[in-house]
Write a protein that holds these residues in place. Structure first.
Motif, PDB file in Angstrom:
ATOM      1  N   LEU A  13      28.292  28.731  14.410  1.00 29.89           N
ATOM      2  CA  LEU A  13      27.681  29.370  13.243  1.00 29.89           C
ATOM      3  C   LEU A  13      27.008  30.700  13.577  1.00 29.89           C
ATOM      4  O   LEU A  13      26.815  31.532  12.710  1.00 29.89           O
ATOM      5  N   GLY A  14      26.631  30.873  14.845  1.00 31.36           N
ATOM      6  CA  GLY A  14      25.870  32.068  15.218  1.00 31.36           C
ATOM      7  C   GLY A  14      24.391  31.933  14.911  1.00 31.36           C
ATOM      8  O   GLY A  14      23.732  32.891  14.524  1.00 31.36           O
ATOM      9  N   ILE A  15      23.851  30.729  15.028  1.00 29.70           N
ATOM     10  CA  ILE A  15      22.410  30.550  14.818  1.00 29.70           C
ATOM     11  C   ILE A  15      21.771  29.929  16.057  1.00 29.70           C
ATOM     12  O   ILE A  15      20.862  29.104  15.957  1.00 29.70           O
ATOM     13  N   LEU A  16      22.239  30.326  17.225  1.00 30.08           N
ATOM     14  CA  LEU A  16      21.639  29.823  18.463  1.00 30.08           C
ATOM     15  C   LEU A  16      20.163  30.232  18.516  1.00 30.08           C
ATOM     16  O   LEU A  16      19.799  31.299  18.048  1.00 30.08           O
ATOM     17  N   VAL A  55      27.186  37.296   9.549  1.00 31.81           N
ATOM     18  CA  VAL A  55      26.296  36.934   8.443  1.00 31.81           C
ATOM     19  C   VAL A  55      27.128  36.581   7.213  1.00 31.81           C
ATOM     20  O   VAL A  55      26.806  35.669   6.461  1.00 31.81           O
ATOM     21  N   ARG A  66      28.617  33.032   7.623  1.00 30.31           N
ATOM     22  CA  ARG A  66      27.625  31.945   7.506  1.00 30.31           C
ATOM     23  C   ARG A  66      27.339  31.646   6.045  1.00 30.31           C
ATOM     24  O   ARG A  66      26.935  32.519   5.290  1.00 30.31           O
ATOM     25  N   GLY A  67      27.506  30.399   5.653  1.00 33.02           N
ATOM     26  CA  GLY A  67      27.222  30.023   4.278  1.00 33.02           C
ATOM     27  C   GLY A  67      28.363  30.355   3.346  1.00 33.02           C
ATOM     28  O   GLY A  67      28.498  29.765   2.286  1.00 33.02           O
ATOM     29  N   ASP A 106      25.001  37.710  16.790  1.00 32.85           N
ATOM     30  CA  ASP A 106      24.689  36.735  15.737  1.00 32.85           C
ATOM     31  C   ASP A 106      24.392  37.388  14.393  1.00 32.85           C
ATOM     32  O   ASP A 106      24.691  36.824  13.352  1.00 32.85           O
ATOM     33  N   ILE A 156      26.723  24.475   7.048  1.00 32.92           N
ATOM     34  CA  ILE A 156      26.235  23.350   7.846  1.00 32.92           C
ATOM     35  C   ILE A 156      25.280  22.483   7.024  1.00 32.92           C
ATOM     36  O   ILE A 156      24.585  22.984   6.144  1.00 32.92           O
TER      37      ILE A 156
END
Lengths: 332, 656
Positions: free
Chosen positions: B80-83, B118, B121-122, B112, B127
């Motif tokens: 997701l790129g939310i580390l 961005v 994501r979503g 990220d 998630i």
């Protein structure tokens, strides 16, 4: 919610009665009364005293009445908007305080705005860059500001202003403008003089606020819903402002209530050091000379503002945070 | 970006990857290739993903299985790129391709917060999380939070988004989607919050949904409903699902392919049939044996991944022999216990309404010395309220609790002062959450000594010695006594909690969901420890769980609770072999089995369980469709098998 507000307003009455009792007791605690210390002052300066006049004054102000009667008289007048008469200034209290009120509010507002403008960006930066060099550096200055007493900072700044720049920074305007009608040069002079008191009074408040914003925001940044927002594709800045920052503002809103009395009281000690014409020094002088109506009314005024401020904070919190609005009243 | 997508995942050396599923003519939406992720721990890097490779075919469900700490969640965050800030990708790539014809994009090479990521994501990848209670913002309405995704990715205004959001809320099963638009998360139950979360994740019709332990925090019936919902939505929207879980029952019911992770590496992967019928890797085999299930033999022992040795201190041995002699007699007798809660609800600006809920409604049961009595039921059925009344933490409205021992009969509910304090030594509690039930500011020694100090047991030196014995009793080193709780894992903390409960040498141990917050790999360990301690110390347990397999493993007799009532009470064998009450049957039906030949019936489950009360056949329903009501009573079918029916029903009526 409406019932809650009504209930809170109702609860203010006993609180204020209690406060008035405490204030009245405290200002009556020192032995003697205003007339006595007035006579003492006259005698000390070698003037003759007209005992008949002293007795007249006592009669006039009801100082011979029993304690409870004086209390009722004071409170009764207070409710009708008559704040009493200042012995020392020979003028009604409302006039004495009123003259200084707007300058006090000016200084206080300037201070609060400065505090917010500095504290918010720094606090947010420190929280989002926790344990970076920037955070450490700003934290160091914050702690320094927190640890320095305001009046000391005022003295130091006055000294340096005098020795290095050769200017006197006391007062809120140049001497020639005092008691003059408002004009452009007077306004500029006030603005010039505003800088130092604002910085001095605001330092510790700013430092404290940075620490609190940082701590509150750090707590929120770890919460799951922040990750949810990022995972939804909310851009980083908006994800910060809409969710964790908004959430961390509860403490700040709760604080607004205590600002109300702070605006009026006008940082007493710093005001004396910098000889500002605000209400702070007035209150101190009134307490010293047992100028009972001036001191009492002033303290009562502050108490009322405190209670109103807290009420406003609670109402604002209720509107901002649905958990406070909706959760009340559950019981086992 | 310009690099070519590798021909197949799994070219990394240490990662044997199963053959692709045959007969599926679709492309891979995600292909993780030799991915390395490191976490920065005070200057030193800790590798949490060590060359992991796997794929997610479009429209399919891939289950990612492994114990906590194996890197499952880090993997989902990397995709997701939310580390978290301390973690970063140190090598490898994540190839993303929405459609067959698209050029693959290496997500690992993009920052990220780059606009491309961005946007994904979503929009294309979303998630849902494990914890529905905390994953929504408490300050914003459900509508606001769900519409935000549409505003961001479709450029709709909030008012334009509203109909779409309400339609989505309807789709995920909100009873009143229009009202839900302006509700806050705190006004919703855990199950509805998870549904709101799912609505938020799916509102933009993503190509991939990552479900990170989506049902772990929910009870069985809610779990089955949410799984059914996910299945249903996947059919309707045609997305791929990456299902992160440690529950092999969930895997068997949901997954097309399975990827097993251990210590940041992929141990085994392949179609779900191969994994279940022919597990290759010893770690996966061990995991399959560590999870209690409804299909195991009644005396079969769980194989914990890491066994613990413990020893019984000599000081406890003599008590044990005396207790074992008394086994089988009644220890505690609960009769007609009742408790109602009144909730004050602020409805509007002027009025307050109060409503009364019967949390515990006239329940009676006996607990025998030396047995483990299990209580099961959905969350909110009154299990914990019952427990709290037994330990005198809540005052019942009516009813009695009698305690029998050599001194005669004691009425637990009327004890006060010194008598109550003396009785508290005999009943101790083990709590659900090993993290919040230990004070972070006390060392283990202080935690274990506190109950002894309160009850004045021995000198300070005796207490310290006894604390060391308690540590050995739960299989921990006495040298750990000086440490603080934060240096222990969840399983170790729960063992410390058990040691604290045993410090006063109680006769009855009350366990409130003691393993439901633990990882599968340590769940077996703690369950086995509790089982051993019970026989070795001659203890009596009351054990609450919403997990039927756990209850089946540990309890001798089981009470099933539903909406404050005890609907069935039987020995373990009788209850699982011959359940009589329709609620018990329904509860057993919704447990996912780790067995491909035994799938859940999602269509049936999607009916609301609570509403089924009225559809129950006549002997079990207090109120019939013709409006007639009846008193309910417990009748005995056999010795040790009771069920709640309408007054006047005979056991013969139930056999027909």
């Amino acid at each position: 919610m409406f019932r809650y507000i009504l209930f809170r307003i109702g609860a203010m009455v006993p609180t204020l009665i209690l406060a008035s009792l405490v204030i009245f007791t405290i200002i009556q605690l020192p032995p003697g009364d205003y007339v006595e210390s007035y006579i003492g002052e006259l005698l000390a300066s070698g003037e003759s005293v007209d005992l008949a006049r002293a007795e007249y004054l006592r009669e006039e102000y009801g100082l011979n009445e029993p304690m409870w009667k004086r209390y009722l008289l004071w409170v009764g007048n207070f409710i009708t908007g008559d704040f009493g008469y200042s012995f020392e200034y020979q003028r009604p209290v409302s006039e004495v305080v009123g003259n200084r009120l707007w300058l006090t509010i000016l200084v206080s507002f300037a201070t609060i705005i400065l505090t917010w403008v500095i504290a918010f960006p720094i606090g947010i930066y420190s929280a989002t860059h926790q344990y970076s060099w920037g955070d450490y550096g700003l934290t160091f200055f914050g702690l320094l500001g927190l640890a320095t007493p305001n009046f000391l900072l005022a003295l130091v700044m006055m000294y340096f202003a005098q020795t290095i720049f050769g200017v006197s920074i006391g007062g809120l305007m140049d001497k020639e403008f005092i008691d003059q009608p408002m004009s452009w040069p007077k306004f500029v002079s006030i603005l010039e003089h505003l800088i130092v008191p604002t910085v001095v009074i605001g330092t510790s408040g700013t430092a404290a606020m940075i620490r609190r914003i940082r701590a509150n925001l750090l707590d929120e940044l770890q919460k799951q819903y922040v990750v949810t927002a990022r995972a939804k594709g909310v851009p980083p800045f908006k994800a910060l402002v809409k969710y964790p920052l908004r959430m961390s503002l509860n403490f700040f809103v709760a604080d607004i209530g205590s600002l109300l009395p702070a605006i009026i009281s006008g940082a007493e000690i710093v005001a004396i050091v910098l000889s500002l014409q605000t209400t702070g020094p007035l209150l101190i002088a009134a307490l010293q000379s047992q100028d009972m109506y001036l001191a009492g009314s002033f303290l009562m005024f502050l108490a009322t503002l405190t209670v109103i401020g807290v009420l406003l904070s609670d109402i604002a919190l209720g509107f901002l945070d649905p958990r406070i609005r909706l959760q009340g009243g559950a019981e086992r | 970006m310009g690099a070519k997508m590798p021909p197949a995942a799994g070219t990394g050396k240490a990662t044997p990857v199963g053959k692709p599923v045959s007969g599926v003519a679709s492309h891979d939406i995600i292909r993780v290739d030799n991915l390395h992720v490191a976490i920065d721990l005070k200057g030193t890097d800790l590798e949490v993903l060590r060359g992991a490779s796997f794929r997610i075919p479009a429209g399919k469900t891939v289950a990612l299985v492994g114990e906590s700490g194996s890197g499952k969640s880090i993997m989902s965050q990397a995709i997701l790129g939310i580390l978290p800030n301390v973690a970063r990708i140190t090598g490898g790539s994540i190839w993303y391709r929405e459609n067959q014809t698209d050029t693959p994009v290496d997500l690992a090479s993009l920052p990220d917060n780059s606009p491309e990521r961005v946007k994904l994501r979503g929009g294309k990848i979303s998630i849902i999380f494990q914890e529905p209670m905390t994953s929504l913002s408490p300050l914003h309405t459900i509508g606001n939070q769900i519409a935000e995704a549409l505003q961001l990715h479709r450029g709709l205004a909030k008012s334009e988004a509203q109909p779409t959001v309400i339609a989505m809320l309807d789709m995920v099963g909100f009873p009143n989607p229009d009202a839900a638009w302006s509700m806050y998360p705190m006004e919703l139950s855990g199950g509805l919050r998870q549904r709101a979360m799912i609505a938020m994740a799916l509102i933009c019709h993503p190509a991939l949904l990552i479900a990170d332990e989506p049902t772990t925090a929910l009870d069985v019936s809610m779990q089955a409903k949410i799984l059914g919902l996910l299945n249903d939505l996947q059919d309707k929207l045609g997305m791929a699902v990456l299902l992160i879980t440690h529950d092999l029952g969930v895997v068997a019911n949901m997954a097309d392919e399975v990827v097993v992770m251990y210590h940041g590496q992929i141990m085994e992967s392949g179609p779900v049939e191969d994994i279940f019928n022919d597990a290759q890797h010893p770690y996966l085999k061990a995991l399959l044996h560590a999870v209690p299930s409804l299909d195991m033999g009644y005396d079969e022992k769980l194989q914990s991944l890491r066994d613990i040795d413990h020893e019984i201190p000599t000081s406890m041995r003599d008590v044990v022999q005396q207790r074992q002699g008394e086994a089988g007699s009644v220890l505690l007798s609960v009769k007609n216990l009742q408790k109602s809660f009144t909730a004050k609800k602020s409805k509007g600006w002027f009025s307050n309404t109060t409503s009364s809920v019967k949390a515990v409604d006239n329940i009676s049961f006996d607990i025998m010395r030396g047995e483990c009595f299990g209580l099961v039921g959905e969350s909110g059925c009154g299990k914990t309220t019952t427990l709290k009344m037994l330990v005198r933490a809540l005052k019942p409205d009516s009813g009695s609790v009698d305690w029998y021992d050599s001194d005669g009969t004691t009425d637990l509910l009327s004890l006060e002062g010194a008598d109550l304090k003396a009785m508290r030594r005999k009943i101790q509690m083990v709590f659900q959450d090993p993290f919040s039930s230990l004070s972070p500011r006390s060392t283990v020694l202080a935690t274990l000594k506190e109950p002894m100090e309160v009850h004045g047991m021995g000198s300070g030196r005796d207490q310290a010695e006894y604390a060391a014995e308690l540590m050995r009793l739960v299989g921990l080193q006495p040298t750990y006594l000086g440490r603080y709780p934060h240096s222990f894992s969840g399983g170790q903390r729960q063992r410390i909690g058990i040691a604290r409960a045993l410090a006063l040498r109680p006769e009855l141990l009350v366990c409130d969901e003691p393993v439901s917050a633990l990882d599968v790999s340590v769940q077996a360990q703690v369950l086995n420890l509790l089982k051993q301690l019970q026989t070795e110390l001659g203890l009596t347990y009351i054990f609450i769980s919403h997990n039927l397999a756990v209850i089946r493993y540990i309890a001798d007799r089981i009470g099933v609770m539903f909406q404050g009532q005890m609907v069935e009470l039987a020995t373990r064998e009788a209850l699982f072999e011959n359940p009589v009450h329709p609620y018990t049957r329904a509860l057993l039906d919704v447990v996912p089995h780790a067995d491909l030949d035994h799938p859940l019936d999602f269509d049936r489950i999607n009916k609301d369980m609570a509403a089924e009360g009225r559809q129950w056949p006549a002997p079990f329903a207090a109120e019939l469709s013709d409006g007639s009501t009846s008193e309910m009573e417990m009748i005995s079918l056999h010795k040790d098998h009771q069920v709640l029916v309408r007054r006047g029903t005979s056991p013969e009526d139930l056999n027909s």
